[in-house]
Design a protein around this motif. Structure first.
Motif, short mmCIF file in Angstrom:
data_model
loop_
_atom_site.label_atom_id
_atom_site.label_comp_id
_atom_site.label_asym_id
_atom_site.label_seq_id
_atom_site.Cartn_x
_atom_site.Cartn_y
_atom_site.Cartn_z
N GLU A 124 0.83 -1.21 0.00
CA GLU A 124 0.00 0.00 0.00
C GLU A 124 0.87 1.26 0.00
O GLU A 124 0.56 2.25 -0.69
N ILE A 125 1.96 1.25 0.77
CA ILE A 125 2.86 2.39 0.81
C ILE A 125 3.53 2.58 -0.55
O ILE A 125 3.64 3.70 -1.06
N ALA A 126 3.97 1.47 -1.14
CA ALA A 126 4.61 1.55 -2.46
C ALA A 126 3.66 2.16 -3.49
O ALA A 126 4.06 3.04 -4.27
N GLU A 127 2.44 1.72 -3.48
CA GLU A 127 1.45 2.26 -4.44
C GLU A 127 1.24 3.75 -4.20
O GLU A 127 1.14 4.53 -5.16
N TYR A 128 1.19 4.17 -2.94
CA TYR A 128 0.94 5.57 -2.61
C TYR A 128 2.05 6.48 -3.12
O TYR A 128 1.79 7.60 -3.56
N ILE A 129 3.31 6.01 -3.04
CA ILE A 129 4.42 6.85 -3.47
C ILE A 129 4.79 6.62 -4.94
O ILE A 129 5.85 7.04 -5.40
N GLY A 130 3.88 5.93 -5.66
CA GLY A 130 4.04 5.81 -7.11
C GLY A 130 4.95 4.71 -7.57
O GLY A 130 5.48 4.77 -8.69
N LEU A 131 5.13 3.67 -6.75
CA LEU A 131 5.99 2.55 -7.11
C LEU A 131 5.15 1.29 -7.31
O LEU A 131 4.02 1.21 -6.82
N PRO A 132 5.67 0.28 -8.03
CA PRO A 132 4.93 -0.99 -8.14
C PRO A 132 4.67 -1.58 -6.75
O PRO A 132 5.47 -1.41 -5.83
N ARG A 133 3.59 -2.29 -6.60
CA ARG A 133 3.18 -2.78 -5.28
C ARG A 133 4.21 -3.72 -4.66
O ARG A 133 4.34 -3.78 -3.43
N PHE A 134 4.94 -4.47 -5.48
CA PHE A 134 5.93 -5.40 -4.93
C PHE A 134 7.22 -4.70 -4.49
O PHE A 134 8.07 -5.32 -3.86
#
Length: 482
Positions: free
Chosen positions: A178-188
């Motif tokens: 969720e954090i990765a998605e929020y900062i514009g990175l792939p979820r993995f």
């Protein structure tokens, strides 16, 4: 990189480069690819494999199979080598280049390591679910009581020699995507956060000899999480504070609740961020947006209120680990961004707050009452250079005219909004990923730890400090605005 992650490319580099150094490879070096494979398997068992290391894993396996025929031919007598020239030399250079590229990925995306706490105490920690039956949840769409997660860090006795540090983010397997998605990175992209460790130990016996300790409550920002500034929580706990940090459902990026048995697992539930609780400011007229924002921060202020009630109960309960160790007459509140606004809101309405500190305070959710009346407590306001924007500055300046003249406003030059969190520790490429400003990470962390500690030491412990008196040659990035 972790220790065994460093050993793997060093062993491979030694094996590949040996023909440039000697004409004979002894058996001990001939077995290096096999030994490297064993190190890789040991790394899997001890440190844990992560996706950033996949090219290095593949390189290790390829070198093992490529070297195996020559090793078997040598029959324990070593291998006679030909000094590489021409195509052989180009192949060796290419192999070193591939090794360098394979090593760069885990080096640029390491398992985060936070600054070590500098205080005299070890650090204990525990997490607890809080359920306020007197309030209903307004953002879940369900008729249910308001509940939140609280993590506490406290001064503790030294841990046993075999004790393992607590995870930085216990629910990283759920929250990190969720954090990765929020900062514009792939979820993995941040899955390796499951391996990140803190400097705290779960449920250590507290250090009772110096208690009771002042109490601090931290409030994260919009889409934040309770561990977002762990390096500051740990520093404060090591210096003699009991610090509670909150996960605020539907405002946090994601909150993971324990299952009914009290454990995280298949029965655990989650509360994801609800965008409607704080929609983009550009999507609404100013008055409508600020009314929505104030509704959110009123809830967060009530969460702080309830948390202090729980801490008072813990302090009075002989069965609690921290019984009698919380000095409820010395309470400080601090927060980041929207949590900074909640800090001002709470301290403007509750006299239990004896000191407040904000990081990039978001002023638009603060009530008109708090803006017009100010806050009577000592406050320190820290801003990043890139945070100010017109409406926020307008509201802050109006509010600041109504607070004690001794309250200081500081801007950290070169800092960005996320420099007040642990996120810059995710990668040396944090500035390029938009996670921090150009100021070096170690320097901004040192500034935050020192100025936060100095302020609360002064406000709650009465310890004088020159750091808050004006500019310091040690920290030229710190600008005093008021």
């Amino acid at each position: 990189m972790r220790p065994l992650e460093i050993v793997i490319p060093l062993l491979l580099a030694l094996y590949i480069c040996w023909p440039l150094l000697r004409r004979h490879r002894p058996p001990a070096l001939g077995i290096l690819p096999t030994f490297t494979l064993v190190v890789m398997l040991t790394h899997n068992r001890i440190e844990g494999m992560r996706w950033q290391m996949i090219p290095l894993y593949a390189f290790t396996v390829i070198v093992f199979f490529w070297s195996l025929p020559a090793f078997l031919r040598a029959r324990g007598e070593g291998e006679t080598l030909v000094r590489p020239t021409g195509w052989r030399l180009l192949g060796l250079i290419a192999a070193l280049g591939l090794l360098a590229v394979s090593t760069a990925l885990p080096a640029l995306l390491p398992v985060p390591v936070l600054p070590s706490p500098r205080g005299p105490y070890a650090i204990g920690t525990f997490t607890r679910l809080l359920v306020d039956e007197s309030r209903r949840e307004i953002y879940s769409g369900k008729d249910e009581p308001r509940k939140l997660m609280m993590q506490v860090w406290y001064p503790a006795q030294l841990p046993p020699l075999d004790a393992q540090p607590a995870a930085w983010m216990p629910d990283a397997n759920i929250v990190a995507p969720e954090i990765a998605e929020y900062i514009g990175l792939p979820r993995f992209f941040l899955n390796h956060l499951v391996y990140a460790k803190s400097s705290a130990y779960e449920n250590l016996p507290p250090a009772r000899e110096a208690g009771p300790y002042p109490v601090l409550v931290f409030v994260h920002g919009w889409n934040g999480f309770r561990q977002q500034a762990t390096f500051i929580m740990q520093e404060l706990a090591s210096q003699g504070y009991i610090v509670a940090s909150l996960d605020l459902p539907y405002g946090a990026r994601m909150v993971v609740f324990p299952d009914p048995a009290g454990e995280r697992g298949a029965g655990a539930s989650v509360a994801r961020n609800n965008p409607a609780a704080l929609p983009p400011s550009s999507s609404l007229p100013q008055d409508e947006y600020e009314a929505i924002a104030r509704k959110l921060v009123n809830q967060w202020s009530a969460d702080i209120d309830y948390t202090l009630d729980i801490l008072e109960t813990i302090n009075a309960d002989p069965a609690e680990t921290l019984n009698g160790l919380l000095d409820m007459e010395k309470i400080g509140i601090f927060g980041h961004s929207t949590g900074g606004g909640a800090t001002i809101q709470f301290c403007g309405t509750d006299s239990r707050c004896k000191a407040g500190l904000t990081y990039d305070a978001f002023m638009r959710p603060v009530s008109l009452e708090a803006l017009e009346n100010g806050t009577p407590q000592p406050f320190l306001y820290l801003f990043s250079e890139r945070w100010p924007f017109e409406r926020n500055t307008e509201l802050f300046e109006g509010y600041y005219r109504r607070v004690p003249a001794s309250n200081r406003v500081i801007t950290i030059l070169g800092a960005d909004h996320y420099d007040f969190t642990d996120l810059p520790a995710l990668s040396p490429l944090a500035p390029q990923l938009g996670l921090k400003g150009p100021i070096p990470g170690a320097q901004v962390q040192k500034i935050l730890m020192n100025y936060t500690l100095a302020f609360f030491d002064l406000a709650l412990k009465g310890k004088p400090t020159a750091l808050l008196g004006g500019p310091s040659p040690e920290y030229p990035e710190v600008r005093f605005d008021h």
